[in-house]
Design a protein around this motif. Structure first.
Motif, PDB file in Angstrom:
ATOM      1  N   ALA A 113       1.092  -1.000   0.039  1.00 51.62           N
ATOM      2  CA  ALA A 113      -0.251   0.266   0.459  1.00 51.62           C
ATOM      3  C   ALA A 113       1.243   1.063  -0.744  1.00 51.62           C
ATOM      4  O   ALA A 113       1.998   0.815  -0.268  1.00 51.62           O
ATOM      5  CB  ALA A 113      -0.624   0.053   1.487  1.00 51.62           C
ATOM      6  N   ASN A 114       0.336   2.403  -0.627  1.00 45.42           N
ATOM      7  CA  ASN A 114       0.828   3.224  -0.601  1.00 45.42           C
ATOM      8  C   ASN A 114       1.263   3.764   1.184  1.00 45.42           C
ATOM      9  O   ASN A 114       0.934   3.199   1.943  1.00 45.42           O
ATOM     10  CB  ASN A 114       0.153   4.754  -0.072  1.00 45.42           C
ATOM     11  CG  ASN A 114      -0.232   5.151  -2.273  1.00 45.42           C
ATOM     12  OD1 ASN A 114       0.229   4.706  -2.647  1.00 45.42           O
ATOM     13  ND2 ASN A 114      -1.438   5.659  -2.006  1.00 45.42           N
ATOM     14  N   GLY A 115       2.991   4.105   1.279  1.00 41.85           N
ATOM     15  CA  GLY A 115       3.252   4.319   2.515  1.00 41.85           C
ATOM     16  C   GLY A 115       4.487   3.068   2.898  1.00 41.85           C
ATOM     17  O   GLY A 115       4.661   3.654   3.524  1.00 41.85           O
ATOM     18  N   SER A 116       4.396   2.008   2.395  1.00 47.93           N
ATOM     19  CA  SER A 116       5.078   1.275   2.834  1.00 47.93           C
ATOM     20  C   SER A 116       6.338   0.811   2.754  1.00 47.93           C
ATOM     21  O   SER A 116       7.216  -0.045   3.534  1.00 47.93           O
ATOM     22  CB  SER A 116       4.135  -0.278   2.332  1.00 47.93           C
ATOM     23  OG  SER A 116       4.274  -0.288   0.666  1.00 47.93           O
ATOM     24  N   GLY A 117       7.167   2.125   1.816  1.00 46.73           N
ATOM     25  CA  GLY A 117       8.558   1.752   1.547  1.00 46.73           C
ATOM     26  C   GLY A 117       9.007   1.946   0.346  1.00 46.73           C
ATOM     27  O   GLY A 117      10.007   1.185   0.134  1.00 46.73           O
ATOM     28  N   LYS A 118       7.646   0.985  -0.258  1.00 47.49           N
ATOM     29  CA  LYS A 118       8.122   0.958  -2.167  1.00 47.49           C
ATOM     30  C   LYS A 118       8.940   1.817  -2.760  1.00 47.49           C
ATOM     31  O   LYS A 118      10.129   1.457  -2.942  1.00 47.49           O
ATOM     32  CB  LYS A 118       6.777   0.605  -2.843  1.00 47.49           C
ATOM     33  CG  LYS A 118       6.165  -0.607  -2.273  1.00 47.49           C
ATOM     34  CD  LYS A 118       4.960  -0.622  -2.711  1.00 47.49           C
ATOM     35  CE  LYS A 118       3.892  -0.090  -3.866  1.00 47.49           C
ATOM     36  NZ  LYS A 118       3.372   1.074  -2.917  1.00 47.49           N
ATOM     37  N   SER A 119       9.054   3.008  -3.120  1.00 46.52           N
ATOM     38  CA  SER A 119       9.299   4.000  -3.833  1.00 46.52           C
ATOM     39  C   SER A 119      10.220   3.968  -3.388  1.00 46.52           C
ATOM     40  O   SER A 119      11.807   4.981  -3.912  1.00 46.52           O
ATOM     41  CB  SER A 119       8.977   5.115  -3.713  1.00 46.52           C
ATOM     42  OG  SER A 119       7.653   5.488  -4.426  1.00 46.52           O
TER      43      SER A 119
END
Length: 265
Positions: free
Chosen positions: A38-44
Motif C-alpha cells: 500500500a501507499n507508505g509501505s516503503g516501495k518507492s
C-alpha cells in the motif's frame, strides 16, 4: 549481467522517520521482480535508495547494504549508478514537457555515441510503435499513456541492465495499461534486462513477474513466486480484493502472518 542484492536495508528520513526496516530481496539478471504494498509501505523509498537519490529528500540508508554485482551502491553517486546500468522510471513520468518526444528520448541516450543513439531510437520505436507518429510532438501535449511510453523509452535508450519502474499503471486507462504491461513482460527476453517493478495493482504486477515481495509498514510481510503469491489467500484478501468476507483488516490480524529476519546468502 550483475545481480542486484539488497540485504537488511534500513532507511530513515530526517534521522527520525523509519521508512524501511530490515528489508532484503534480490533481482537476478533477466527476471521481473515486483514489490507490492500500500501507499507508505516503503516501495518507492527502496527504488530511490537503489538509484542513489535519497539525499535530496533527507533520506539515508543507515544499515544494511545494496550491491549491484561487486558495486556498493550505497557509496556510489547517482550518475555513476546509471552508468552501471540501473535506470529508474519514477512515479509521475517526469518528462521534459517542453521538449519533443524525440528530444526526450535522445536525452536518455546522452552518454551513448551518436550512431548508437540512432539505433536505440529505432529500437524504442519498435517497442512503442504508437510513438512514431508523435516523435516531433511536444511531450507535454501527449496523453498520460503516451507520456509513460516516452518515459520507459527514454530509460531504454541507455541500454540498462536493470530497469526500475515505479507505478507505471498509475492514472492510465485500462487499454493503455495492458499495452505497457505487455511490453514489460517482453523486455527481459527481447533486450536481456532485469526489471524491478513497484506497483499497487497486485494482480497486474503478478501477471508479469517471476517473483514478488509484499511490504507492509516498511517490512517484508510475504515473498514468493508470482504464482504462489497470486494463489495465496492472504494476498487475495488484502491485495487482490478477493476476500471471502467484506471485512477489511490489517494484514497484522492474519493468523499466519509472520515477520522474520531475512538474510540473503
Amino acid at each position: 549481467m550483475p545481480k542486484l542484492t539488497v540485504t537488511n536495508a534500513q532507511i530513515f528520513y530526517d534521522d527520525s522517520i523509519e521508512a524501511v526496516r530490515d528489508v532484503s530481496f534480490m533481482v537476478p539478471p533477466g527476471k521481473v521482480i515486483t514489490i507490492l504494498g500500500a501507499n507508505g509501505s516503503g516501495k518507492s523509498t527502496l527504488l530511490k535508495a537503489i538509484s542513489g537519490i535519497l539525499k535530496p529528500e533527507k533520506g539515508a540508508l543507515v544499515a544494511g547494504s545494496i550491491q549491484f554485482g561487486d558495486e556498493d551502491l550505497s557509496v556510489t553517486p547517482s550518475d555513476e549508478i546509471v552508468r552501471q546500468g540501473i535506470v529508474h522510471v519514477p512515479e509521475g513520468r517526469r518528462l521534459f514537457v517542453n521538449l519533443t518526444v524525440e528530444e526526450n528520448l535522445i536525452m536518455g541516450g546522452a552518454t551513448r555515441s551518436r550512431a548508437d543513439r540512432a539505433q536505440s531510437l529505432e529500437r524504442v520505436y519498435t517497442v512503442f510503435p504508437d510513438l512514431v507518429d508523435h516523435r516531433q510532438r511536444i511531450a507535454g501535449y501527449l496523453s498520460g499513456g503516451q507520456q509513460q511510453m516516452v518515459a520507459i523509452g527514454r530509460a531504454l535508450m541507455s541500454h540498462p541492465s536493470l530497469l526500475m519502474l515505479d507505478e507505471p499503471s498509475l492514472g492510465l486507462a485500462p487499454k493503455i495499461v495492458e499495452q505497457i504491461f505487455e511490453v514489460i513482460a517482453r523486455l527481459p527476453a527481447e533486450q536481456g534486462i532485469a526489471i524491478l517493478l513497484v506497483e499497487q495493482n497486485a494482480s497486474l504486477a503478478l501477471s508479469v513477474a517471476d517473483y514478488g515481495y509484499v511490504l507492509e509498514r516498511g517490512r517484508v510481510a510475504f515473498d514468493g513466486t508470482a504464482e504462489a503469491l497470486a494463489s495465496s489467500s492472504e494476498i487475495q484478501e488484502f491485495y487482490l480484493g478477493m476476500s471471502a468476507t467484506d471485512t477489511k483488516r490489517s494484514m497484522r490480524e492474519v493468523k499466519h502472518y509472520r515477520r522474520r529476519k531475512r538474510w540473503l546468502s
